[in-house]
Structures are given as structure tokens and as C-alpha cells.
Scaffold this active site. Sequence first.
Site, PDB file in Angstrom:
ATOM      1  N   HIS A 196      -0.164   8.647  -0.496  1.00 25.34           N
ATOM      2  CA  HIS A 196      -0.343   9.702   0.501  1.00 25.34           C
ATOM      3  C   HIS A 196       0.811  10.686   0.353  1.00 25.34           C
ATOM      4  O   HIS A 196       1.965  10.332   0.625  1.00 25.34           O
ATOM      5  CB  HIS A 196      -0.375   9.113   1.915  1.00 25.34           C
ATOM      6  CG  HIS A 196      -1.568   8.242   2.164  1.00 25.34           C
ATOM      7  ND1 HIS A 196      -1.573   7.195   3.060  1.00 25.34           N
ATOM      8  CD2 HIS A 196      -2.828   8.269   1.626  1.00 25.34           C
ATOM      9  CE1 HIS A 196      -2.749   6.613   3.066  1.00 25.34           C
ATOM     10  NE2 HIS A 196      -3.531   7.250   2.201  1.00 25.34           N
ATOM     11  N   GLU A 220       3.730  11.298   3.056  1.00 20.27           N
ATOM     12  CA  GLU A 220       4.607  10.199   3.473  1.00 20.27           C
ATOM     13  C   GLU A 220       5.809  10.165   2.540  1.00 20.27           C
ATOM     14  O   GLU A 220       5.941   9.314   1.660  1.00 20.27           O
ATOM     15  CB  GLU A 220       3.831   8.889   3.463  1.00 20.27           C
ATOM     16  CG  GLU A 220       2.657   8.899   4.430  1.00 20.27           C
ATOM     17  CD  GLU A 220       1.755   7.684   4.292  1.00 20.27           C
ATOM     18  OE1 GLU A 220       2.018   6.851   3.398  1.00 20.27           O
ATOM     19  OE2 GLU A 220       0.792   7.565   5.063  1.00 20.27           O
ATOM     20  N   HIS A 276       4.526   2.916   2.080  1.00 20.60           N
ATOM     21  CA  HIS A 276       3.887   3.941   2.902  1.00 20.60           C
ATOM     22  C   HIS A 276       4.816   4.371   4.034  1.00 20.60           C
ATOM     23  O   HIS A 276       5.844   3.742   4.280  1.00 20.60           O
ATOM     24  CB  HIS A 276       2.577   3.416   3.501  1.00 20.60           C
ATOM     25  CG  HIS A 276       1.437   3.348   2.533  1.00 20.60           C
ATOM     26  ND1 HIS A 276       0.434   4.288   2.493  1.00 20.60           N
ATOM     27  CD2 HIS A 276       1.154   2.456   1.554  1.00 20.60           C
ATOM     28  CE1 HIS A 276      -0.418   3.970   1.532  1.00 20.60           C
ATOM     29  NE2 HIS A 276      -0.011   2.859   0.958  1.00 20.60           N
ATOM     30  N   GLU A 314       5.334  -0.431   5.575  1.00 14.86           N
ATOM     31  CA  GLU A 314       5.240   0.803   6.367  1.00 14.86           C
ATOM     32  C   GLU A 314       6.587   1.092   7.009  1.00 14.86           C
ATOM     33  O   GLU A 314       7.162   0.227   7.682  1.00 14.86           O
ATOM     34  CB  GLU A 314       4.166   0.664   7.451  1.00 14.86           C
ATOM     35  CG  GLU A 314       2.759   0.406   6.926  1.00 14.86           C
ATOM     36  CD  GLU A 314       2.020   1.687   6.611  1.00 14.86           C
ATOM     37  OE1 GLU A 314       2.588   2.773   6.873  1.00 14.86           O
ATOM     38  OE2 GLU A 314       0.882   1.602   6.129  1.00 14.86           O
TER      39      GLU A 314
END
Length: 671
Positions: A407, A410, A503, A589
Site C-alpha cells: 500500500h 503506508e 503495513h 501493523e
Amino acid sequence: RPRSRPPPTFGRRAVNSQPPSGPSSSYSLSRSSSSSARSSPIISVTTANHLNSPMAQAAAATAAALEAKVIRKSAREVSAGEGQRQDKENGASTLPTMTTQPLVFESRFESGNLRRAIRVYDREYDLQLAPDLNDTEARCQWFFFSVANAVPGIPYKFNIVNFGKKESLYNSGMRPILCLAEACGVEGGESSEGQPLSRQSSQEQSPQERDADRSGSNGQAGGSASQSVRHSWVRTGEDVCYFPTPYRSLPAPVRCTTSKTPTTRKGRRASVKESSGKGAKSKASKDDEEASKGCGHGLYGVTFTTHFESSSVYYMAMCYPYTYSDLQLYIRTMLHTRVMMGPRGRRDMREICRRSLVCKSLKGNRVDCLTITDFGTMADPLLPDCSTAGAGVMLDRPYVVVTARVHPGETNASWMMKGVLDFLLGFSPLAIRLRRTYVFKCVPMLNPDGVVNGNYRCSLAGCDLNRQWGNPSRKRHSPIYFVKRMIDRIARSGRLVLFCDLHGHSRKEDVFVYGCEPFRGRDIDRDQLDPRDEAEARARIRLLPFLIAKHNPAFVMRKCSFKVSKAKMGTGRVVVCRELGVPNSYTIEASFAGASCTGRHMTTREFEGVGHSFCRALAEATDAIEVGVDTEMELLNQVDEACGLGLAALNMRSGENATGENGSDSDADSG
């Protein structure tokens, strides 16, 4: 034929919404009152040579009439100004007066994102972001732009008005970041176009030209903007609030259904309440009505106030930027300038790290893979250039695959990946031991096209690449296709022990992990499984996150989740776990905001610290496995106490022929 006249501006100067032409020009969209742009007309009358001629008399009469008209207009303006002043004193509403010069916005550089800036008041601007290219859902979250021409010391209010998510960390204290342009460049330098170094757009050059440019003067600087960014970016913004805006998105594409009754996302028919008068309608019918009117769902925005210390160029972003050029400069500098000090003296970096090309993206950008291991003591057919290895001794080293930046918005994932690379390429005894134990395959940027164009989630094909791992297309999802093929080749050899995807998270604090519970298949009867083996397998999956939490206070174990929902079936961790048979498959994350234990924002150094903690946890787990079964079971019992898996109770009852009922999943971590 009558001449066409421009439309009236109603007391405001007409503004051209199109940016001016030219590669280095800046533009500003503003609305200002006519009083700031008003000036007295200059009347020039040319008379004839003979003053007594009819032409001279007509010219004099015309000049006198124009002068009288100007005097009457000035008198009306003075009286109107007095009336507005009296209305303002009496509380009547008047148009805003623009007393300061408009700000100049720019986002036409690498990873930049700002579509439009509208001046609504003297020092207040509505900002609209550009959605991801070719994305039908028009997702907006990442912003990165420059601001110039500000008056120092006075507050400016910015409203970013077209976010799509209903919840955000802005209401929990998160703030944007700000940086002076001179502080972004390497060694305090600035590019010729007033942009930070290594942030020029790569759309105007081919990859070969960009590599040639970077190998020149920029490559000799010894660092990039991202490497000095931690000393220049600061958090900014006061009175930060996330709220629903009056703007609406474009309608979603209408999906054809066989029934005229509106259906929900899960396929069940929605009930429609029919009543006379003010009857209530279902949510689906309201959405259909809005779509038929040409408007989509409501948008959300963030508002904040900030100050500027000078009128120079400032850069504002959602999180610490890390561009495609920064990555290329980091890899090139690391491979060509760094050396390693070992027991045999100075060693070239190529003996521990080699660069290979996974594929080219749709736009022609490189998708690099860094292979990190001790090449001097092994030769492996799965490794690049294995024929040039030293001793040529074949060792069955296990593989660890780490990916990031699927992504593009990010950016904290790139900083975590940088921490992993810095640790593995370092001189510590743990790094040397890891290189002699594992073969690391690191793919730092899976979506370079989205990073270059300032997207938040999608590639140039308008696809979320992290949902395409199940059946990737070789042409549209080429990075995922070739990386999955590489992982599948390693997994078939039985040597892939760990997969980790990095992420960033925009709605949760702290650092946590998404994993996968042991998948036994639907054809296997759970009553026939040994509860102790199942509890031990669940504890092994939680071992690495448990060790990361021991080394990093920002990592919160209770926020980790190991359940797999239907919407996550196409992600990398789920496909690698269930399709390729790798149980230790994780997604790390990291929050865009910060850690709840400290109550402050995370910096780039702390994001890199997450990568260091990942490597230390892997080394500790490796030592526990190599020492013996007792040490490993001791760690698993600690994981059991932290997560409540019921492993200790099953171990106590193992001599009493424990049944499946005693080892039920009632105490499982719900994640």
C-alpha cells in the site's frame, strides 16, 4: 453579430481553476473580493492638432463625461464601504475581506498528492486530495504537498475535506507533519525547483535515465532526504478535528442484479418499508436514490490550524515520506559504499547482500529483491549468482521472506523495512548469527508505481494489490505474481519458515500483528484432533509476536488478531499460510499516530526500532529452538500464560488421557 460578454463576478474576481503551464510553475486557487484588486482607471484622451476643430471638441466632451462617470462611481463605492462598515457594526453579514496574500500550493513532485486548494476566507483553505488513479472507489487518505507565500506568525486554517473513512486517529490526537524545504535536502541543500532532493517526479524520465542521474551528483551526497528527515519533520496543527463534511463522493458503479429488489453486500434482500406520507426507507434504497441523483456516500475531513515561521516553502504530509527515489538511493549507496568488518578483516557488502530484479512494474519501475545471508560459506541454487560463492558447500538454510509497501500510502512500513535491513546488514553478533542461520529475501517496495504517483492504496491498474495474492495477473499485478512465484518455489523445497508483510494502520494505535490460526481443513473432524497438539500449534504461532512485545514497548500483544475473515482471504499472509503451507505468516501493523504507553507520536527512529525488534525476536526464537525442547516449551508456556490458550492445563492432564472437551477453544484469544 453581438459580442459575447463574460459572466458577472458579483463583486469577486474571477479565478481560473486551471494551473498555469510550465513544468516548474506553481499555482494557487483563491477567491478574493474586488476591493483588494480595485484600482483607479487611467483616462487618456488624444486631441487633434487644432483645438477648435469639431474632433477636438467631441474628444473633450467624451473626456468630461468619462471623468464625471468615474467620480460618481467613486462616490458610490465610498458610500457602499460606509454602509458595509455600519452593517458590520450592527451585526449584519458581509463578504469576507481578503487582507493577506494567497498561499501557493504545489504537489507535482514524487509521491505528492493535492488536487485542489480553495480559499474560502482570508486565512482558511479547503483542500481536496486526488483519489488513487483508476480506482473506482476513489479512496483518499495520503497527502503530501508544499505551501509557500505565508505571512509569518499568523494562524492559517486548513480543511482536508474528501476523506472516505468514517473513523480516524485525528480525533485521538494524531497531527500532520511539517518541514521547511531547506531542511529536507541532503546537507541542508535544496533542488533547483525548490523541492526536496530525491522527490522530483519520475514520470518525465525513463528508469535508465533516472538511474544515470542518481548515480551522478545525488549518489555522491552520501544520503537521501529520507535519511535526514528525522531531524527536520515536526508535528504541527492545533484544534485538530475529524468530522463529516458537506461534500459527497461520486456514485459507485451500479451492479446489475436479476431481481428488482435491492440487495445487500452479502446477497440477502433488503427489506423496504412502504408507508404513505413520510415513510422510512431502507439504507439500500437511499443509496440507490442518491446514486440516481449523481452523488455518492458522504465524505469526511480533518481541520487544523498551523503557523509558519517564514514565507519560504514548507512541506506538509500525513506521515514521514519515503519515496521510490529514496529506496533506490539507499540500495545503491549501501551496495557500493558500505563495507563490513569481520573476523577476516574488511569484507565487501556483496558477500552478505545481493540485489536482484523481481520484475518491472506497469510504469517500468524496478521491483527489487535483496538477498541477505553469508554468501562466503554456502552455494545455493535458489540464490542469485550462486556459482561465485566461496567454499561451495551446500547448506540447507531456511528462508525468511519480508515484504513491504504494497500500500503506497503506508510510508511507516518502509521505515520498518529500513530498520530490518540496517539490522541485518550491521556488525552486531546477532546480525552475524542470523546471516549464518537464515537466507533473507527482502522486497522493500511491492508497489513502486503507486508510491511515485502519490496513491494511498492502489496501483496504476486501480487494484489493491494486497487482495490479489490468490490469483494474481501477470500483466496487471506483476509484482504480486512474481513474488508469489518466488515464495512458492522456496515453499516447495520445504525451507520457507517465515513470511512477514509490513503495513501501517490509520485507525488503531500501537504496533500489533495479524496472523493465521492453524488451518486443519474442512474435511478433518476436530473431535479427532489432539487438543494438546492444537494448543501447542496455536502457541507456536504466537511465539514471535510475544517475543517482539518483550523487546519493544510499543508492541501490544492483546491487539494482535489471528482470526481470518472472509474479506482477508486474498491477502498475502492468508494465501502464504493456507495455500503455500507456511503457518508462520504474519502482517505487522504500525500505527500512523503513536504508542498508547507513551502517549506521543512515533518517530522514524521508533519505526526502525520495530524492525530491529523483529530481528531480535527471530534470533531469540532461533536460539530457543536450537538449545532444546525444554527451553522451547518454557517459552511456549509463557505465551500460554499471556494469551490464555489452555496449554498448561492440557500438559498437566496429559498423563490422565485428557479428552477434547478439556481442551476446548473457549479461552482462545479472540484477537
